[in-house]
Write an enzyme that holds these catalytic residues in place. Structure first.
Site, PDB file in Angstrom:
ATOM      1  N   ARG A 235       0.846  -1.186   0.000  1.00 50.12           N
ATOM      2  CA  ARG A 235       0.000   0.000   0.000  1.00 50.12           C
ATOM      3  C   ARG A 235       0.886   1.242   0.000  1.00 50.12           C
ATOM      4  O   ARG A 235       1.935   1.277   0.652  1.00 50.12           O
ATOM      5  CB  ARG A 235      -0.914   0.027   1.227  1.00 50.12           C
ATOM      6  CG  ARG A 235      -1.739  -1.216   1.405  1.00 50.12           C
ATOM      7  CD  ARG A 235      -2.666  -1.497   0.256  1.00 50.12           C
ATOM      8  NE  ARG A 235      -3.733  -0.512   0.140  1.00 50.12           N
ATOM      9  CZ  ARG A 235      -4.606  -0.482  -0.853  1.00 50.12           C
ATOM     10  NH1 ARG A 235      -4.524  -1.382  -1.833  1.00 50.12           N
ATOM     11  NH2 ARG A 235      -5.559   0.432  -0.887  1.00 50.12           N
ATOM     12  N   GLU A 264      -2.107   8.186  -5.055  1.00 51.04           N
ATOM     13  CA  GLU A 264      -2.309   7.665  -6.413  1.00 51.04           C
ATOM     14  C   GLU A 264      -3.726   7.815  -6.943  1.00 51.04           C
ATOM     15  O   GLU A 264      -3.954   7.700  -8.150  1.00 51.04           O
ATOM     16  CB  GLU A 264      -1.932   6.184  -6.461  1.00 51.04           C
ATOM     17  CG  GLU A 264      -2.893   5.280  -5.717  1.00 51.04           C
ATOM     18  CD  GLU A 264      -2.468   3.818  -5.730  1.00 51.04           C
ATOM     19  OE1 GLU A 264      -3.312   2.981  -6.074  1.00 51.04           O
ATOM     20  OE2 GLU A 264      -1.308   3.521  -5.403  1.00 51.04           O
ATOM     21  N   HIS A 296       0.029   0.523  -9.980  1.00 48.21           N
ATOM     22  CA  HIS A 296      -0.761  -0.410  -9.174  1.00 48.21           C
ATOM     23  C   HIS A 296      -1.192  -1.621  -9.999  1.00 48.21           C
ATOM     24  O   HIS A 296      -2.365  -2.019  -9.995  1.00 48.21           O
ATOM     25  CB  HIS A 296      -1.992   0.293  -8.586  1.00 48.21           C
ATOM     26  CG  HIS A 296      -2.441  -0.283  -7.281  1.00 48.21           C
ATOM     27  ND1 HIS A 296      -2.855   0.484  -6.219  1.00 48.21           N
ATOM     28  CD2 HIS A 296      -2.540  -1.568  -6.856  1.00 48.21           C
ATOM     29  CE1 HIS A 296      -3.198  -0.286  -5.209  1.00 48.21           C
ATOM     30  NE2 HIS A 296      -3.012  -1.549  -5.568  1.00 48.21           N
TER      31      HIS A 296
END
Length: 330
Positions: A235, A264, A296
């Site tokens: 994370r 993000e 991601h």
């Protein structure tokens, strides 16, 4: 017929979601929008909802869902820090996630991108683009079998990552608040600091919570072996990003790979090629020759996507039919 809204639909997910609906005799509606104060009113006539949020869900959404009789939100990721679990519980809304959808996929990403750093691929690529084909010390690497790898967070993904490194012959150490002593290939350390002090590669696999927030900051980087590489496929909030950039720039870290970034939500998963990025920290990450940034996508494989689609829908349907589900968080 039971109706479920499938928010955050991407092109490659739509057919999977509709096939699931047909198979289970459920009316599934797909939408590219995310659940928010602007879209929650679309759920007035629905029984359940699944979504893939990245930013914080506005608190006004929870009472709206309650007023519409919706009892759950099925998040289609392992991470769930975008939800206020207590507020959801107050409004009788079950939040669920998908804790395991393809740990091997994320592990393979973590190892492969670490190898790019270890084998000096960013430097090699820059030299080749300049037509410099010489062999020189800046592109000399070391074999992984001679390295120590620290796995921070040894759950499903961390364990799968450590197992791959052990296959290379590396010494694998780890830290977890809840050690899994069945992992025979891994040597546990008492603290994160102790785990990383001799590590050539640091691989992060911890959830985002109050204990892990900015776990890796200037104070933690003081414990890093000089020249180590760091990979974050966990994370974004686990790392203080300006401190990471400083650690790379001053040589504490020789490189880093960042698949998740603490800010993000406004950028990752979107095509921003024709817009200005108003985030100087993200731009610093992207422009840094020794930092690899990916949006991601560590999880992004066909197996993982199918498991996420079906897992979110199954969780929503379970709450609709039984009042609970196996992956509830509150």
């Amino acid at each position: 017929m039971t109706k479920i809204m499938f928010f955050g639909t991407r092109a490659y997910e739509k057919d999977m979601a509709l096939r699931w609906g047909k198979k289970n005799n459920i009316d599934v509606t797909t939408s590219t929008e995310l659940l928010s104060v602007d879209t929650v009113d679309q759920l007035k006539d629905y029984d359940g909802v699944t979504t893939m949020q990245f930013g914080k869900l506005e608190p006004e959404v929870y009472p709206k869902l309650e007023s519409y009789g919706i009892k759950q939100i099925a998040q289609r990721t392992a991470g769930f820090d975008m939800y206020d679990l207590e507020l959801a519980k107050k409004h009788e809304i079950i939040i669920s996630n998908i804790p395991s959808y393809s740990p091997e996929t994320i592990a393979e990403y973590s190892v492969s991108i670490a190898l790019q750093l270890v084998r000096k691929f960013p430097t090699i690529e820059k030299r080749v683009q300049a037509h410099n084909f010489t062999w020189a010390s800046p592109i000399m690497s070391r074999p992984v079998k001679n390295m120590t790898v620290a796995i921070i967070g040894t759950g499903r993904i961390g364990a799968a990552t450590g197992k791959i490194y052990a296959g290379f012959g590396a010494r694998v150490v780890g830290y977890d608040a809840y050690p899994n002593h069945s992992l025979s290939f891994l040597e546990y350390k008492e603290t994160v600091e102790d785990a990383i002090k001799d590590a050539d590669i640091i691989s992060l696999h911890v959830p985002a919570n109050k204990d892990s927030f900015h776990l890796f900051d200037n104070n933690m980087f003081k414990n890093v072996k000089k020249g180590a590489v760091l990979v974050n496929a966990a994370r974004g909030a686990v790392i203080n990003t300006p401190d990471l950039i400083e650690a790379v720039n001053n040589g504490t870290l020789s490189g880093a790979a960042i698949d998740t970034y603490e800010n993000e939500a406004n950028y990752f998963t979107f095509d921003c090629s024709n817009q200005t990025i108003d985030d100087p920290i993200l731009l610093d990450l992207i422009r840094n020759e020794n930092i690899l940034v990916t949006p991601h996508i560590a999880f992004f494989s066909d197996e993982a996507v199918q498991n996420l689609v079906e897992g979110g829908l199954n969780a929503a349907l379970s709450v609709i039919n039984t009042g609970t589900c196996d992956t509830r968080l509150n």
